[in-house]
Design a protein around this motif. Structure first.
Motif, PDB file in Angstrom:
ATOM      1  N   SER A  25      34.604  48.039 100.197  1.00  0.00           N
ATOM      2  CA  SER A  25      34.034  46.391 100.442  1.00  0.00           C
ATOM      3  C   SER A  25      34.188  45.208 100.072  1.00  0.00           C
ATOM      4  O   SER A  25      33.694  44.342 101.511  1.00  0.00           O
ATOM      5  CB  SER A  25      32.438  46.993 100.905  1.00  0.00           C
ATOM      6  OG  SER A  25      31.640  47.949 101.681  1.00  0.00           O
ATOM      7  N   VAL A  26      34.658  44.919  99.358  1.00  0.00           N
ATOM      8  CA  VAL A  26      34.865  43.919  98.130  1.00  0.00           C
ATOM      9  C   VAL A  26      36.576  43.453  98.928  1.00  0.00           C
ATOM     10  O   VAL A  26      35.952  42.466 100.042  1.00  0.00           O
ATOM     11  CB  VAL A  26      35.720  43.821  96.943  1.00  0.00           C
ATOM     12  CG1 VAL A  26      36.209  42.841  96.177  1.00  0.00           C
ATOM     13  CG2 VAL A  26      34.873  44.689  96.137  1.00  0.00           C
ATOM     14  N   ILE A  27      37.124  44.537  98.899  1.00  0.00           N
ATOM     15  CA  ILE A  27      38.220  43.828 100.263  1.00  0.00           C
ATOM     16  C   ILE A  27      37.803  43.092 101.672  1.00  0.00           C
ATOM     17  O   ILE A  27      38.168  42.510 102.437  1.00  0.00           O
ATOM     18  CB  ILE A  27      38.942  44.905 100.600  1.00  0.00           C
ATOM     19  CG1 ILE A  27      40.229  45.420  99.227  1.00  0.00           C
ATOM     20  CG2 ILE A  27      40.726  44.898 101.707  1.00  0.00           C
ATOM     21  CD1 ILE A  27      40.959  46.840  98.786  1.00  0.00           C
ATOM     22  N   MET A  28      36.687  44.491 102.401  1.00  0.00           N
ATOM     23  CA  MET A  28      36.779  43.947 103.006  1.00  0.00           C
ATOM     24  C   MET A  28      35.650  42.843 103.530  1.00  0.00           C
ATOM     25  O   MET A  28      35.665  42.403 105.181  1.00  0.00           O
ATOM     26  CB  MET A  28      35.545  45.558 104.285  1.00  0.00           C
ATOM     27  CG  MET A  28      36.490  46.566 104.312  1.00  0.00           C
ATOM     28  SD  MET A  28      37.861  46.247 105.721  1.00  0.00           S
ATOM     29  CE  MET A  28      38.474  47.776 105.430  1.00  0.00           C
ATOM     30  N   ASN A  29      35.098  42.284 102.767  1.00  0.00           N
ATOM     31  CA  ASN A  29      34.274  41.130 103.008  1.00  0.00           C
ATOM     32  C   ASN A  29      35.238  40.373 102.751  1.00  0.00           C
ATOM     33  O   ASN A  29      35.194  38.588 103.506  1.00  0.00           O
ATOM     34  CB  ASN A  29      33.123  41.237 101.609  1.00  0.00           C
ATOM     35  CG  ASN A  29      31.685  41.833 102.665  1.00  0.00           C
ATOM     36  OD1 ASN A  29      31.131  40.678 102.586  1.00  0.00           O
ATOM     37  ND2 ASN A  29      31.636  43.336 101.953  1.00  0.00           N
ATOM     38  N   VAL A  30      35.726  40.411 101.023  1.00  0.00           N
ATOM     39  CA  VAL A  30      36.815  39.213 100.954  1.00  0.00           C
ATOM     40  C   VAL A  30      38.106  38.604 101.859  1.00  0.00           C
ATOM     41  O   VAL A  30      37.605  37.309 102.661  1.00  0.00           O
ATOM     42  CB  VAL A  30      37.334  39.509  99.981  1.00  0.00           C
ATOM     43  CG1 VAL A  30      38.177  38.584  99.514  1.00  0.00           C
ATOM     44  CG2 VAL A  30      36.134  39.563  98.397  1.00  0.00           C
ATOM     45  N   VAL A  31      38.556  38.980 102.137  1.00  0.00           N
ATOM     46  CA  VAL A  31      40.114  38.812 103.115  1.00  0.00           C
ATOM     47  C   VAL A  31      39.905  38.223 104.276  1.00  0.00           C
ATOM     48  O   VAL A  31      40.375  37.499 104.532  1.00  0.00           O
ATOM     49  CB  VAL A  31      40.439  40.231 103.653  1.00  0.00           C
ATOM     50  CG1 VAL A  31      41.869  40.022 104.156  1.00  0.00           C
ATOM     51  CG2 VAL A  31      41.251  41.302 102.329  1.00  0.00           C
ATOM     52  N   PRO A  32      39.003  38.704 105.198  1.00  0.00           N
ATOM     53  CA  PRO A  32      38.616  38.237 106.325  1.00  0.00           C
ATOM     54  C   PRO A  32      37.946  36.439 106.193  1.00  0.00           C
ATOM     55  O   PRO A  32      38.507  35.658 106.517  1.00  0.00           O
ATOM     56  CB  PRO A  32      37.516  39.172 107.306  1.00  0.00           C
ATOM     57  CG  PRO A  32      38.048  40.231 106.483  1.00  0.00           C
ATOM     58  CD  PRO A  32      38.417  39.845 105.165  1.00  0.00           C
ATOM     59  N   ALA A  33      37.645  36.374 104.607  1.00  0.00           N
ATOM     60  CA  ALA A  33      36.895  35.179 104.258  1.00  0.00           C
ATOM     61  C   ALA A  33      37.668  34.016 104.306  1.00  0.00           C
ATOM     62  O   ALA A  33      38.134  33.318 103.810  1.00  0.00           O
ATOM     63  CB  ALA A  33      35.972  35.411 103.385  1.00  0.00           C
ATOM     64  N   GLN A  34      39.368  34.903 103.666  1.00  0.00           N
ATOM     65  CA  GLN A  34      40.327  34.069 102.607  1.00  0.00           C
ATOM     66  C   GLN A  34      40.908  33.857 104.279  1.00  0.00           C
ATOM     67  O   GLN A  34      41.906  32.535 104.125  1.00  0.00           O
ATOM     68  CB  GLN A  34      40.777  34.939 101.906  1.00  0.00           C
ATOM     69  CG  GLN A  34      40.003  35.139 100.100  1.00  0.00           C
ATOM     70  CD  GLN A  34      40.707  36.039  99.574  1.00  0.00           C
ATOM     71  OE1 GLN A  34      41.701  37.229  99.716  1.00  0.00           O
ATOM     72  NE2 GLN A  34      41.142  35.717  98.626  1.00  0.00           N
ATOM     73  N   ILE A  35      41.123  34.489 104.829  1.00  0.00           N
ATOM     74  CA  ILE A  35      42.068  34.405 106.250  1.00  0.00           C
ATOM     75  C   ILE A  35      41.724  33.141 106.881  1.00  0.00           C
ATOM     76  O   ILE A  35      42.878  32.604 107.588  1.00  0.00           O
ATOM     77  CB  ILE A  35      42.155  35.738 107.620  1.00  0.00           C
ATOM     78  CG1 ILE A  35      43.367  36.480 106.629  1.00  0.00           C
ATOM     79  CG2 ILE A  35      42.640  35.270 108.272  1.00  0.00           C
ATOM     80  CD1 ILE A  35      44.669  36.566 106.118  1.00  0.00           C
TER      81      ILE A  35
END
Length: 437
Positions: free
Chosen positions: A140-150
């Protein structure tokens, strides 16, 4: 084990289907007042309230609400090579899929000197919530952070509840994955108080308010999101997970059973639903569900979820009726395991994510498919979408007209402004062409 809803020989209307849909007994409204009170405590008392709530509801008072940089770095280095490789592979896949979710700016030319530009502007700051509780969710860290960064979000804060097993600190795997993604603003805080801290800020922590809060959580997190929705943006009021499988007699009963059990292990309120046009196949799935439920590590939790009111086998006359039921259900996770999957897919309108074929289980989407696993629950897929890069973007229209282009539409503006009883609107245009009172 799963109760049966028999729709054969009937053609329920949409409203009748909505009444038949199995749902968990979770009332966000009932938790609202408690969540509102916890948020108010944080607004009034800042970090002292967060520490008190950690003692009352989570794993005990953390040594520091904000996780120190050296603790994050140490957690990153402590990730096992196997876990780190899996995390990095998942990050790469989610980045690739998220990049496709960023809309392309479009310029529309309505005439000479008349231009409307559509652009997508990221929010400046977001707060991402990663739940704790029964399980640990580095994915869930990945699924939240990555789209925000992109999406281009410049300021990202992350919160996860303190854990008793780690002396009130957040789970080290959560900390390690956050650090691996370059997130250095991490807080050991959970539940409604964490959502309130993101929405209103906590001055004594240096925690500034955010413009959007995302991430799954329990009923109090959902209620807190409802409470702050007028102050900051939210993704959705996430509730217990759910899975709906549409299958015919061509499907593998054990595959279907394993997928139902996989989601039931999340929570006692998780929903697992099979919709099929073959009663004999349903019986085979029931047998395999019972066997797998007994054999799995979280057997008691799984059995509670599968025997709850929210889980069922739904018997239908045909796959058209199966699709109609699925659209009324609005599944977070929808699997299609039938001979002609594309024909059934064409009938589906409402789902968070859709998994087509026997080798596309929901577990694939939970971790390594590249799709996002933060999805609308509790039927919200009927009107909401899952987390994506677009969640962190706002469409903005930029208007550029020159004098000639404005002069051309001036009569239209004058006519409509007069009709609406707002003549000053038209006068704001004619003033540019020398007309003065």
């Amino acid at each position: 084990m799963l109760r049966t809803i028999d729709l054969r020989g009937t053609r329920p209307s949409v409203s009748e289907l909505l009444a038949l849909v199995p749902r968990a007994a979770m009332d966000v409204s009932a938790a609202y007042d408690i969540a509102r009170g916890l948020i108010d405590d944080v607004r009034r008392d800042g970090s002292a309230a967060l520490l008190d709530q950690a003692d009352r509801f989570d794993g005990g008072r953390p040594p520091s609400v904000r996780v120190p940089a050296d603790e994050l770095a140490a957690a990153r280095e402590a990730l096992s090579p196997e876990v780190r490789r899996a995390v990095e592979s998942t990050i790469e896949r989610v980045r690739a899929a998220s990049a496709a979710q960023v809309p392309v700016p479009v310029v529309t030319r309505l005439g000479d000197g008349a231009v409307v530009e559509q652009r997508w502007q990221p929010v400046e700051r977001v707060g991402l919530y990663v739940p704790g509780g029964k399980l640990v969710y580095p994915s869930s860290v990945i699924m939240n952070v990555v789209p925000a960064q992109i999406a281009g979000v410049r300021s990202i804060a992350l919160a996860s509840p303190p854990q008793a097993a780690f002396g009130g600190r957040i789970h080290p795997t959560i900390a390690g994955v956050a650090a691996l993604l370059g997130i250095d603003e991490v807080y050991a805080m959970g539940g409604a108080g964490a959502i309130g801290a993101f929405a209103y800020g906590v001055p004594d922590l240096g925690l500034e308010p955010v413009q959007r809060v995302t991430g799954p959580g329990n009923v109090f997190v959902a209620a807190a999101k409802r409470a702050v929705a007028g102050v900051t943006g939210i993704d959705a009021e996430a509730g217990p997970t759910d899975i709906l499988v549409i299958a015919d007699d061509s499907a593998d009963a054990d595959f279907v059973a394993s997928d139902l059990v996989s989601q039931a292990e999340h929570d006692e309120l998780a929903a697992a639903v099979l919709v099929t046009d073959d009663a004999a196949f349903a019986d085979r799935v029931q047998e395999r569900v019972a066997a797998r439920a007994d054999a799995t590590r979280h057997a008691e939790r799984v059995r509670t979820a599968l025997t709850g009111r929210q889980s069922a086998v739904v018997l239908v006359d045909d796959l058209e009726q199966a699709a109609a039921f699925a659209n009324a259900f609005g599944a977070e996770h929808l699997e299609i395991q039938v001979r002609d999957a594309d024909a059934t897919l064409a009938r589906i309108e409402n789902a968070g994510a859709i998994f087509v074929g026997p080798y596309s289980p929901v577990s694939l989407g939970d971790y390594a498919a590249g799709s996002n696993h933060v999805l609308p629950t509790g039927g919200m897929a009927r009107y909401a979408s899952g987390l994506s890069a677009a969640t962190f973007l706002r469409p903005q229209q930029v208007v550029r007209y020159d004098e000639a282009a404005l002069r051309e539409v001036a009569p239209v503006i004058a006519t409509l402004s007069d009709e609406e009883g707002l003549p000053a609107h038209g006068e704001a245009v004619t003033a540019r062409f020398g007309e003065r009172p």
